[in-house]
Write a protein that holds these residues in place. Structure first.
Motif, PDB file in Angstrom:
ATOM      1  N   GLU A  17       0.814  -1.224   0.000  1.00  0.00           N
ATOM      2  CA  GLU A  17       0.000   0.000   0.000  1.00  0.00           C
ATOM      3  C   GLU A  17       0.843   1.267   0.000  1.00  0.00           C
ATOM      4  OE1 GLU A  17       0.137  -1.259   4.417  1.00  0.00           O
ATOM      5  OE2 GLU A  17       0.298  -2.162   2.428  1.00  0.00           O
ATOM      6  N   ASP A  18       2.145   1.159   0.330  1.00  0.00           N
ATOM      7  CA  ASP A  18       3.008   2.331   0.312  1.00  0.00           C
ATOM      8  C   ASP A  18       3.187   2.891  -1.102  1.00  0.00           C
ATOM      9  OD1 ASP A  18       4.383  -0.037  -0.330  1.00  0.00           O
ATOM     10  OD2 ASP A  18       6.284   0.687   0.456  1.00  0.00           O
ATOM     11  N   GLU A  19       2.850   2.104  -2.131  1.00  0.00           N
ATOM     12  CA  GLU A  19       2.938   2.615  -3.497  1.00  0.00           C
ATOM     13  C   GLU A  19       1.977   3.777  -3.725  1.00  0.00           C
ATOM     14  OE1 GLU A  19       5.163  -0.066  -6.351  1.00  0.00           O
ATOM     15  OE2 GLU A  19       3.044  -0.643  -6.505  1.00  0.00           O
ATOM     16  N   TYR A  20       0.864   3.787  -3.019  1.00  0.00           N
ATOM     17  CA  TYR A  20      -0.106   4.874  -3.204  1.00  0.00           C
ATOM     18  C   TYR A  20       0.447   6.183  -2.650  1.00  0.00           C
ATOM     19  CZ  TYR A  20      -3.110   1.181  -4.744  1.00  0.00           C
ATOM     20  OH  TYR A  20      -3.609   0.123  -5.446  1.00  0.00           O
ATOM     21  N   ALA A  21       1.033   6.147  -1.489  1.00  0.00           N
ATOM     22  CA  ALA A  21       1.651   7.346  -0.921  1.00  0.00           C
ATOM     23  C   ALA A  21       2.818   7.815  -1.796  1.00  0.00           C
ATOM     24  CB  ALA A  21       2.136   7.068   0.500  1.00  0.00           C
ATOM     25  N   ALA A  22       3.589   6.867  -2.321  1.00  0.00           N
ATOM     26  CA  ALA A  22       4.733   7.219  -3.160  1.00  0.00           C
ATOM     27  C   ALA A  22       4.301   7.891  -4.459  1.00  0.00           C
ATOM     28  CB  ALA A  22       5.558   5.973  -3.469  1.00  0.00           C
ATOM     29  N   ALA A  23       3.163   7.479  -5.008  1.00  0.00           N
ATOM     30  CA  ALA A  23       2.686   8.044  -6.267  1.00  0.00           C
ATOM     31  C   ALA A  23       1.944   9.356  -6.071  1.00  0.00           C
ATOM     32  CB  ALA A  23       1.773   7.044  -6.973  1.00  0.00           C
ATOM     33  N   ALA A  24       1.318   9.544  -4.906  1.00  0.00           N
ATOM     34  CA  ALA A  24       0.443  10.699  -4.699  1.00  0.00           C
ATOM     35  C   ALA A  24       1.185  12.021  -4.831  1.00  0.00           C
ATOM     36  CB  ALA A  24      -0.231  10.593  -3.334  1.00  0.00           C
ATOM     37  N   GLY A  25       2.365  12.131  -4.203  1.00  0.00           N
ATOM     38  CA  GLY A  25       3.097  13.389  -4.240  1.00  0.00           C
ATOM     39  C   GLY A  25       3.472  13.832  -5.642  1.00  0.00           C
ATOM     40  N   PRO A  26       4.177  12.983  -6.419  1.00  0.00           N
ATOM     41  CA  PRO A  26       4.526  13.368  -7.783  1.00  0.00           C
ATOM     42  C   PRO A  26       3.312  13.669  -8.671  1.00  0.00           C
ATOM     43  CG  PRO A  26       5.853  11.514  -7.068  1.00  0.00           C
ATOM     44  CD  PRO A  26       4.807  11.709  -6.019  1.00  0.00           C
ATOM     45  N   LEU A  27       2.200  12.990  -8.415  1.00  0.00           N
ATOM     46  CA  LEU A  27       0.990  13.228  -9.207  1.00  0.00           C
ATOM     47  C   LEU A  27       0.244  14.472  -8.747  1.00  0.00           C
ATOM     48  CD1 LEU A  27      -0.386   9.571  -9.466  1.00  0.00           C
ATOM     49  CD2 LEU A  27       0.317  11.008 -11.395  1.00  0.00           C
ATOM     50  N   GLY A  28       0.540  14.968  -7.554  1.00  0.00           N
ATOM     51  CA  GLY A  28      -0.163  16.125  -7.029  1.00  0.00           C
ATOM     52  C   GLY A  28      -1.584  15.822  -6.629  1.00  0.00           C
ATOM     53  N   VAL A  29      -1.809  14.607  -6.122  1.00  0.00           N
ATOM     54  CA  VAL A  29      -3.153  14.181  -5.720  1.00  0.00           C
ATOM     55  C   VAL A  29      -3.090  13.575  -4.330  1.00  0.00           C
ATOM     56  CG1 VAL A  29      -3.791  13.740  -8.125  1.00  0.00           C
ATOM     57  CG2 VAL A  29      -2.927  11.846  -6.722  1.00  0.00           C
ATOM     58  N   ARG A  30      -4.244  13.245  -3.789  1.00  0.00           N
ATOM     59  CA  ARG A  30      -4.312  12.545  -2.511  1.00  0.00           C
ATOM     60  C   ARG A  30      -4.873  11.147  -2.746  1.00  0.00           C
ATOM     61  NH1 ARG A  30      -7.974  14.322   0.901  1.00  0.00           N
ATOM     62  NH2 ARG A  30      -6.859  13.596   2.756  1.00  0.00           N
ATOM     63  N   LEU A  31      -4.229  10.146  -2.160  1.00  0.00           N
ATOM     64  CA  LEU A  31      -4.649   8.753  -2.313  1.00  0.00           C
ATOM     65  C   LEU A  31      -4.741   8.105  -0.928  1.00  0.00           C
ATOM     66  CD1 LEU A  31      -2.309   7.788  -5.309  1.00  0.00           C
ATOM     67  CD2 LEU A  31      -4.744   8.377  -5.455  1.00  0.00           C
ATOM     68  N   PRO A  32      -5.668   8.554  -0.088  1.00  0.00           N
ATOM     69  CA  PRO A  32      -5.790   7.968   1.251  1.00  0.00           C
ATOM     70  C   PRO A  32      -6.201   6.502   1.172  1.00  0.00           C
ATOM     71  CG  PRO A  32      -7.675   9.367   0.781  1.00  0.00           C
ATOM     72  CD  PRO A  32      -6.699   9.580  -0.331  1.00  0.00           C
ATOM     73  N   VAL A  33      -5.644   5.706   2.070  1.00  0.00           N
ATOM     74  CA  VAL A  33      -5.875   4.259   2.075  1.00  0.00           C
ATOM     75  C   VAL A  33      -6.653   3.856   3.317  1.00  0.00           C
ATOM     76  CG1 VAL A  33      -4.769   1.987   2.153  1.00  0.00           C
ATOM     77  CG2 VAL A  33      -3.797   3.802   0.716  1.00  0.00           C
ATOM     78  N   ALA A  34      -7.714   3.086   3.122  1.00  0.00           N
ATOM     79  CA  ALA A  34      -8.432   2.437   4.226  1.00  0.00           C
ATOM     80  C   ALA A  34      -8.237   0.933   4.069  1.00  0.00           C
ATOM     81  CB  ALA A  34      -9.918   2.785   4.190  1.00  0.00           C
ATOM     82  N   HIS A  35      -7.864   0.263   5.141  1.00  0.00           N
ATOM     83  CA  HIS A  35      -7.574  -1.167   5.084  1.00  0.00           C
ATOM     84  C   HIS A  35      -8.806  -1.987   5.464  1.00  0.00           C
ATOM     85  CE1 HIS A  35      -3.209  -0.590   4.631  1.00  0.00           C
ATOM     86  NE2 HIS A  35      -3.411   0.469   5.389  1.00  0.00           N
ATOM     87  N   VAL A  36      -8.986  -3.091   4.756  1.00  0.00           N
ATOM     88  CA  VAL A  36      -9.980  -4.086   5.144  1.00  0.00           C
ATOM     89  C   VAL A  36      -9.229  -5.394   5.360  1.00  0.00           C
ATOM     90  CG1 VAL A  36     -11.913  -2.975   3.967  1.00  0.00           C
ATOM     91  CG2 VAL A  36     -10.528  -4.644   2.730  1.00  0.00           C
TER      92      VAL A  36
END
Length: 244
Positions: A17-36
Motif C-alpha cells: 500500500e506504500d505505493e499509493y503514498a509514493a505516487a500521490a506526491g509526484p501526481l499532485g493528488v491525494r490517495l488515502p488508504v483504508a484497510h480491510v
C-alpha cells in the motif's frame, strides 16, 4: 486554490500500500488508504469472502472523512473471482455506499486496455494456477485475448509484498510473449511502480500493473488525467474522462 483530487483506496490487509503514498506526491493528488481485513490467501473461497459487500462498505466508511471524488477497491483477485458480471455488481453495490464513482482493480485493467486499444495480452501472475485462470477467464469475458499466462504460485499477499524489485522484473519478463501487445501484472500486493519504466523499455510494449491501473482508473473517474511518464505508457497518453 483548488484542493487536490482525492481518490479513496480500499486496500486488503498490508503488503504494497506504500505505493499509493509514493505516487500521490509526484501526481499532485491525494490517495488515502483504508484497510480491510480477511485472510490474505490466494484461494478462491477466501477471496470471495475478502470482497464481500459488508467488508468493502466498512472500508468506504473509513474513507468518508477524506471526501474522495472517487473510490477504488484496490484488489485484483478479490474482484475478478466474482466473474465479469459479479465484479460489476460488486462495484455497483459499493458505489451506493460511497456516493461517488467507484471501481475496482480488475475493472481498471479492462478500462486501461480499452484506453490503449489493446486486445491481446500476456499475464505474469503471482497467484497459484487456479486463481490465475480466474483472471484469464475474467479478461476473456471482457473481450481480451490472453496469449500467454505465467503463475508464480505464491500463496499469500504477504509473501508477494516481500518480492524485491529484481524478482518483480524477473517474474514479469519471464512471462511476456511476442504476440502480446501488453503485459499485465495483476496483484496490488506487488510493488511494481519503480520498475515500470525499465520493464517497458526492455519489453518494448505497455506494462500494466495492479497499483498503476488502480491509481489511473481512480483519477480518471475523479476527472483528472495527470501525465507521469515514470508511471508507464498508460500515464503518457491523454484519455477522455469516462464512467467506470
Amino acid at each position: 486554490m483548488r484542493p487536490p483530487t482525492t481518490v479513496g483506496i480500499i486496500y486488503p490487509g498490508h503488503a504494497a500500500e506504500d505505493e499509493y503514498a509514493a505516487a500521490a506526491g509526484p501526481l499532485g493528488v491525494r490517495l488515502p488508504v483504508a484497510h480491510v481485513y480477511g485472510t490474505d490467501l490466494h484461494a478462491v473461497p477466501e477471496l470471495l469472502d475478502l470482497g464481500a459487500p459488508q467488508r468493502l462498505a466498512g472500508g468506504a466508511a473509513a474513507l468518508a472523512a477524506h471526501r474522495p471524488q472517487s473510490v477504488m477497491w484496490a484488489c485484483t483477485s478479490g474482484s475478478f473471482v466474482f466473474g465479469h458480471d459479479g465484479a460489476r455488481q460488486q462495484v455497483t453495490e459499493l458505489a451506493r455506499v460511497t456516493g461517488v464513482p467507484t471501481s475496482s482493480t480488475s475493472i481498471a485493467f479492462v478500462a486501461a486496455l480499452a484506453a490503449l486499444g489493446v486486445t491481446r495480452v500476456a499475464v505474469a501472475a503471482s497467484y497459484p494456477d487456479d486463481v490465475a485462470a480466474c483472471f484469464v477467464e475474467y479478461l476473456a469475458s471482457a473481450g481480451v485475448e490472453v496469449v500467454a499466462t505465467g503463475s508464480a504460485g505464491i500463496l499469500s499477499a504477504a509473501e508477494v509484498g516481500l518480492l524485491r524489485p529484481a524478482e518483480v522484473r524477473d517474474l514479469a519478463t519471464a512471462h511476456d510473449h511476442p504476440d502480446a501487445a501488453a503485459l499485465l501484472v495483476p496483484d496490488t500486493a506487488m510493488r511494481t511502480l519503480s520498475v515500470l519504466p525499465e520493464l517497458e523499455a526492455q519489453l518494448g510494449k505497455p506494462v500494466l500493473t495492479a497499483n498503476q491501473v488502480t491509481i489511473w482508473q481512480g483519477l480518471r473517474l475523479a476527472g483528472a488525467t495527470p501525465s507521469r511518464p515514470d508511471l508507464g505508457t498508460l500515464f503518457t497518453r491523454r484519455q477522455d474522462h469516462a464512467p467506470q
